[in-house]
Motif scaffolding. Structure first.
Motif, mmCIF file in Angstrom:
data_model
loop_
_atom_site.group_PDB
_atom_site.id
_atom_site.type_symbol
_atom_site.label_atom_id
_atom_site.label_comp_id
_atom_site.label_asym_id
_atom_site.label_seq_id
_atom_site.Cartn_x
_atom_site.Cartn_y
_atom_site.Cartn_z
ATOM 1 N N ARG A 414 0.836 -1.202 0.000
ATOM 2 C CA ARG A 414 0.000 0.000 0.000
ATOM 3 C C ARG A 414 0.869 1.250 0.000
ATOM 4 O O ARG A 414 0.644 2.190 -0.757
ATOM 5 N N ALA A 415 1.896 1.238 0.858
ATOM 6 C CA ALA A 415 2.768 2.406 0.950
ATOM 7 C C ALA A 415 3.445 2.660 -0.392
ATOM 8 O O ALA A 415 3.505 3.795 -0.875
ATOM 9 N N ALA A 416 3.939 1.572 -1.003
ATOM 10 C CA ALA A 416 4.638 1.724 -2.278
ATOM 11 C C ALA A 416 3.694 2.285 -3.336
ATOM 12 O O ALA A 416 4.007 3.278 -4.000
ATOM 13 N N ALA A 417 2.515 1.677 -3.457
ATOM 14 C CA ALA A 417 1.551 2.132 -4.462
ATOM 15 C C ALA A 417 1.155 3.576 -4.208
ATOM 16 O O ALA A 417 1.113 4.403 -5.129
ATOM 17 N N GLY A 418 0.891 3.882 -2.937
ATOM 18 C CA GLY A 418 0.476 5.232 -2.579
ATOM 19 C C GLY A 418 1.550 6.256 -2.914
ATOM 20 O O GLY A 418 1.263 7.321 -3.464
ATOM 21 N N LEU A 419 2.796 5.916 -2.585
ATOM 22 C CA LEU A 419 3.879 6.863 -2.845
ATOM 23 C C LEU A 419 4.064 7.089 -4.343
ATOM 24 O O LEU A 419 4.274 8.220 -4.782
ATOM 25 N N VAL A 420 3.983 6.000 -5.117
ATOM 26 C CA VAL A 420 4.122 6.141 -6.573
ATOM 27 C C VAL A 420 3.051 7.093 -7.100
ATOM 28 O O VAL A 420 3.329 8.035 -7.848
ATOM 29 N N LEU A 421 1.801 6.872 -6.667
ATOM 30 C CA LEU A 421 0.701 7.731 -7.111
ATOM 31 C C LEU A 421 0.913 9.169 -6.659
ATOM 32 O O LEU A 421 0.681 10.115 -7.418
ATOM 33 N N LEU A 422 1.383 9.303 -5.422
ATOM 34 C CA LEU A 422 1.578 10.639 -4.868
ATOM 35 C C LEU A 422 2.623 11.394 -5.685
ATOM 36 O O LEU A 422 2.427 12.541 -6.088
ATOM 37 N N VAL A 423 3.742 10.714 -5.939
ATOM 38 C CA VAL A 423 4.811 11.346 -6.713
ATOM 39 C C VAL A 423 4.298 11.706 -8.104
ATOM 40 O O VAL A 423 4.532 12.805 -8.612
ATOM 41 N N LEU A 424 3.550 10.781 -8.686
ATOM 42 C CA LEU A 424 2.996 10.998 -10.027
ATOM 43 C C LEU A 424 2.084 12.230 -10.042
ATOM 44 O O LEU A 424 2.231 13.130 -10.870
ATOM 45 N N GLY A 425 1.136 12.241 -9.082
ATOM 46 C CA GLY A 425 0.163 13.345 -9.042
ATOM 47 C C GLY A 425 0.833 14.670 -8.765
ATOM 48 O O GLY A 425 0.629 15.656 -9.476
ATOM 49 N N VAL A 426 1.680 14.695 -7.735
ATOM 50 C CA VAL A 426 2.337 15.947 -7.366
ATOM 51 C C VAL A 426 3.260 16.396 -8.500
ATOM 52 O O VAL A 426 3.277 17.570 -8.878
#
Lengths: 854, 248
Positions: A414-426
């Motif tokens: 979850r953390a990995a997926a969330g961080l990837v999405l976060l980096v992508l979005g930001v």
């Protein structure tokens, strides 16, 4: 298994009712919108075909294909053609028409029932042999007979409070006219009955206004019995002058007109679909949460089923069946609610009640299928994850009493997926924050990036819960052990807390983002509307085809209380491959009405062949005072050289370039008129008396508007108002669903913690303490969701701000702190309010429960 | 039936205590005019078969349940005269509980669980007393752990410490060894007896285990809502013997 599902559903009906409500709201919006659309379309079709009853074929003029564009067309629809058509076999009757647009003035000088979605029809009264016009039967008075008389339809008369004998002020395309009202008529024209106006002139006047003397804009034919519309159209086409007129059947026209009116009214109906999307999206979190809690709670029961031989598929199926049943119930309730929505929608959309032709609610198969599909689909889809979870329950867990901690692998994924999405979005948002081009592509990217950011926050929420709540929950320490327990309880199941907070997070993010964009836009419009303007009043036109005649300028200048009246001609100018706006001004008067700030040169040197340009245009074209540039103004055929005599800081009142009034006006598309009069009053202030005199000076022409600075700002803010409506709508929905989510989670938590609460009561926590503990837990969860949503929403709004900057020069990021603060407080209050019932229930638990349920 | 107490005022006293549940045909008299004293500084076990009323007697005396008629007192305080708020305060300040199911707050550490009643009362723990209690139950090195990280015996020792920390006038223990293996159970009973002998605590324990009852100074036997017998300084064998007598 179905029976198990049904029984489970009934066992938890109160709890599931909350979930049902969220789905129900979404379905109501969807089905309401669709039923409304169907009903109004059907009503419009019925009304249009009624309006065209008796018209078999209409003949309209057509431009010859080889005619040069812009030339005055020669209309072939004259009385000779009317007589010729009357002789065509199968034609029972002929009625020529001379239609156009005529705007009437209401008592206060504003245009009557005018607006984007309204038709202001002007037409000829065409009497038959008995002096009656079958299309517009008289209701009262008589038909107009001369050029200074008109009749209007009864609805228009009522709306404008006109009485027979009154003098009515109106304008077609040209100058203002006054006519005496001599009669009222009835009409079935849907464009009029849908909230428009109708003005009837005598035949000669209408011809002069809308066609040319002796010509018509159309000829309607009635078919003799036994002659079909298509057949007649073919026969008529053969006698028409080739390429100069065409014949259309009445049915085709009715369909086209229904479509036209329907499109106008239906455009508004998209808003409820946005609400539907939001409530279903947020609602799906509620469903996930509820079913996860139910599955967790039934772990032993499910394990027992597995132990006695139920397969994984059967267990998951039972959860999904439960969801489907729930979705079905919610959809049915939502559909009924939707019928209510459809019934009140016309009122909500802000159109007058008579804007829609009367008609029954039409319930086609489409809304029914959509309601069921959306309701059941969303519920089952949302229950899919919990159903997988149920399927994973091992039979051995029936024997185990303690719950297992969530696996660490899962949270790492979850953390990995969330961080990837976060980096992508930001990353995407930050990359967009430098772009100043509000192209469709960039806007879509911005939406996508904001969406990704939101999903990232949703995914990360369970992991963020612990640090954020520990940090933000500090103040709860003030409540002693009660606060401490509340905080720890909120952290006990971070996934549940996160899912509960997600609803509030989404709505807060949407509302915060919209509030920031809306506020920034409003401020920008504010600056733009009145910025750079030195005048106290602006007299402008409502339509681009209307001009202000020079006589009006003189009358305004002579009005008492007016110090300066400066005419401005606004004309497009073609410079360096782009289309800009040039304002023709009088160099002697311009300083009094515009706040121009020259960085080079001055306005004094403006004259024929000499222009001044804005700083932006100068930068783009590499211009400085003294340079020469080729430009083509308005109707001019060839570019001509101009000398740049000055560069001024961007000024919304001045536009891209300033030129000589006489020169610019001559090149305009309405050569004899100007587009604006900027008025400076003697005392430099606006007053009702001056406004009234100015309105009189322009002949109370309904096509001209007299606006002070406040009115300009207000008008510019009109579109922002829609955004605000959307914002408050979303806030309301978000708040309701979030509150349901919090109630749901807390109720579940309280019933799970019955024993614990009993112990607390036994060892000395009083009822008020228990209540406070539950309330604080709710507030903490709400604060968590609000905080995440606020950060996400404001960040997205900041990032897309530069895109808005591309579309709106004066845009800058201005967060409405007051509104944002209010949203935060509202969220906390919602949290506390949602906890009222669960807290009361918890406080009512007897301390005996600690020992009794051992 | 009651033994005259050595102190002028007992720690708890029931006088004509009657508790009736339900109405009409479902009416059950759980306690029928029970009169009994619990002396200060003594360890009393209450025994009896299921449905004898032993738990109800404890609940009524501890202020957890209301009485139908008669009187229940803690020290000189008549419980039926207290409001809900006053009862809460009484439980918090003057009574300690040890439950069969440990009933610790899962989100709090052992130390936080122990001091919870004091903090609910807004009092600071007396450091020396806290240390003494923690040392007595042997938890000094486990204070930072959450209940889930402790064994059943350790959890129950935390619960005992929680009951003792506010120096209550009386500690009620409801089947404190019911969920424990025999070694952990013996430890807990040892602690309870030690705190009566060494710290002067008053303990009332409900149990149906004769071995547990043998740790007490005095055993009360209840049957059908009446006190039917009592033993002083009992042995497990004597208790068992007495119980077998009731069931025949």
């Amino acid at each position: 298994m179905l029976r198990t599902a049904l029984r489970n559903l009934l066992a938890h009906k109160a709890r599931l009712a909350m979930t049902v409500l969220a789905v129900c709201l979404g379905v109501a919006f969807v089905s309401g919108t669709l039923v409304f659309a169907d009903s109004s379309a059907a009503a419009h079709r019925a009304a249009a075909s009624k309006g065209f009853a008796g018209v078999a074929v209409t003949v309209t003029p057509k431009d010859p294909p080889d005619a040069p564009p812009g030339e005055e067309r020669t209309n072939v629809l004259d009385d000779a053609l009317v007589r010729k058509l009357a002789a065509v076999p199968g034609v029972a009757a002929v009625r020529p028409t001379a239609d156009g647009s005529a705007t009437l003035s209401a008592a206060d000088g504003t245009p009557l029932r005018a607006g984007r979605a309204r038709a202001n029809l002007g037409a000829a009264h065409v009497p038959d042999g008995n002096g009656e016009d079958g299309r517009y039967p008289l209701v009262e008075g008589r038909a107009p007979r001369s050029g200074d008389e008109i009749a209007v339809d009864a609805g228009t008369a009522a709306a404008g409070r006109y009485r027979l004998g009154d003098t009515v002020t109106l304008a077609t395309d040209g100058p203002v006219m006054t006519k005496r009202l001599v009669g009222t008529v009835a009409t079935k024209d849907t464009r009029v009955t849908a909230g428009g106006t109708l003005a009837l002139f005598d035949r000669a006047t209408a011809q002069q206004l809308f066609a040319s003397p002796g010509r018509y804009t159309g000829i309607d034919l009635t078919a003799a019995p036994g002659t079909g519309q298509a057949e007649l159209a073919g026969r008529v086409a053969s006698v028409l002058p080739a390429g100069r007129a065409e014949a259309t059947t009445g049915a085709a026209q009715a369909a086209q007109q229904a479509l036209y009116v329907d499109t106008l009214t239906r455009g508004h109906a998209k808003l409820p679909l946005v609400f539907a999307g939001v409530s279903l999206f947020i609602g799906s979190f509620l469903i996930v949460n509820t079913f996860t809690m139910l599955v967790t709670r039934r772990t032993r029961e499910i394990a027992l089923l597995r132990a006695i031989g139920a397969s994984r598929r059967q267990v998951a199926g039972s959860v999904l069946a439960e969801a489907a049943l729930l979705g079905l119930v919610a959809s049915a309730a939502g559909f009924l609610l939707g019928l209510g929505v459809a019934a009140v929608l016309p009122g909500l959309l802000g159109t007058a009640q008579d804007a829609l032709p009367d008609g029954p609610l039409v319930i086609g198969p489409r809304p029914v299928v959509a309601a069921l599909g959306v309701g059941v689909g969303v519920t089952v889809l949302a229950a899919w994850l919990p159903s997988r979870r149920a399927a994973r329950v091992a039979p051995v867990e029936a024997m185990r009493s303690a719950q297992q901690p969530p696996s660490a692998t899962r949270s790492r994924i979850r953390a990995a997926a969330g961080l990837v999405l976060l980096v992508l979005g930001v990353g995407l948002l930050v990359s967009l924050s430098g772009v100043e081009d509000a192209s469709e592509q960039n806007l879509q990217d911005a939406m996508l990036a904001s969406g990704i950011l939101l999903v990232a926050l949703i995914v990360l929420a369970p992991l963020l819960a612990a640090p954020v709540i520990r940090l933000a929950g500090r103040p709860t320490g003030r409540f002693g052990p009660v606060g401490h327990l509340a905080r720890e309880n909120a952290l006990r199941d971070p996934r549940r807390t996160a899912a509960t907070a997600s609803a509030l997070m989404i709505s807060t993010a949407l509302v915060a983002g919209l509030a920031v964009v809306g506020n920034s836009t409003a401020q920008a419009l504010d600056r733009q509307a009145a910025g750079g303007l030195g005048a106290d009043y602006v007299i402008g036109t409502r339509t681009p085809t209307t001009g202000i005649d020079p006589a009006a300028v003189e009358r305004v200048a002579a009005t008492a209380g007016v110090r300066t009246a400066a005419a401005v001609a606004d004309v497009p100018v073609f410079i360096g491959g782009g289309v800009r706006q040039i304002a023709g001004v009088d160099p002697a008067a311009v300083d009094a009405v515009m706040r121009l700030d020259f960085t080079g040169g001055s306005a004094d040197d403006l004259g024929p062949g000499r222009i001044a340009v804005s700083a932006t245009l100068a930068r783009e074209q590499g211009l400085a005072a003294g340079d020469r540039i080729e430009a083509r103004i308005g109707r001019g055929h060839e570019p001509r050289p101009y000398t740049v005599v000055g560069v001024y800081r961007d000024n919304p009142a001045a536009g891209d370039a300033l030129g000589d009034l006489g020169e610019v006006r001559r090149s305009g598309f309405l050569p004899d008129s100007v587009q604006r009069i900027l008025v400076r009053t003697d005392d430099g202030a606006a007053s009702d008396a001056v406004a009234e005199r100015l309105r009189t000076a322009v002949g109370a022409n309904p096509l001209l508007k007299v606006q002070d600075r406040a009115a300009l700002v207000h008008e510019a803010a009109g579109s922002v108002g829609e955004l605000l409506t959307l914002m408050y709508g979303l806030l309301a929905i978000g708040v309701v669903i979030s509150a349901l989510g919090i109630v749901n989670t807390l109720a579940m938590s309280v019933s799970e913690r019955t024993r614990e609460i009993g112990v607390l009561r036994a060892i000395g926590m009083d009822r008020a303490g228990v209540r406070r503990m539950i309330r604080l837990e709710a507030v903490i969860v709400a604060a968590f969701g609000t905080l995440l949503g606020l950060v996400g929403g404001v960040f997205s709004a900041w990032a897309v701000g530069s895109l808005a900057n591309g579309a709106m020069a004066q845009y800058s990021f201005v967060p409405p702190w007051g509104t944002l603060l209010a949203v935060c407080l509202l969220s906390l209050v919602i949290g506390a309010a949602a906890a009222v019932v669960p807290a009361r229930r918890a406080a009512a638990l007897s301390p005996l429960r600690a020992v009794a349920s051992a | 039936m009651s033994q005259p107490s050595p102190h002028p005022r007992p720690a708890a006293r029931a006088t004509g205590l009657t508790k009736v549940y339900g109405k009409g045909e479902t009416r059950v008299t759980a306690l029928d005019a029970v009169t009994v004293d619990f002396a200060r500084g003594r360890f009393t076990a209450v025994m009896g078969p299921s449905g004898s009323g032993k738990s109800t007697l404890m609940h009524c005396l501890a202020g957890l349940d209301t009485v139908t008629s008669g009187s229940a007192r803690i020290g000189g305080t008549e419980l039926s005269s207290l409001s809900e708020k006053q009862l809460t305060a009484l439980r918090r300040d003057r009574v300690g509980f040890v439950f069969q199911g440990f009933n610790l707050m899962p989100t709090l550490t052992a130390l936080e669980n122990i001091t919870l009643p004091l903090r609910l009362a807004g009092r600071r723990p007396d450091a020396a007393w806290l240390e003494a209690v923690v040392a007595t139950v042997g938890l000094t090195d486990r204070l930072g752990h959450r209940p889930a990280e402790l064994s059943g015996g350790q959890q129950q020792r935390v619960a005992v410490a929680r009951a003792l920390v506010s120096r209550p006038e009386i500690v009620f223990a409801d089947e404190p060894t019911g969920n424990l293996d025999s070694r952990s159970g013996a430890e807990i009973l040892g602690f309870l007896r030690d705190c009566v002998r060494e710290l002067g605590q008053t303990v009332v324990m409900v149990t149906h285990d004769p071995a547990a009852a043998s740790y007490a100074d005095r055993v009360l036997f209840l049957a059908d809502g009446h006190v039917v017998d009592e033993l002083h300084e009992p042995s497990a064998a004597a208790v068992l013997d007495r119980m077998l007598g009731f069931e025949s």
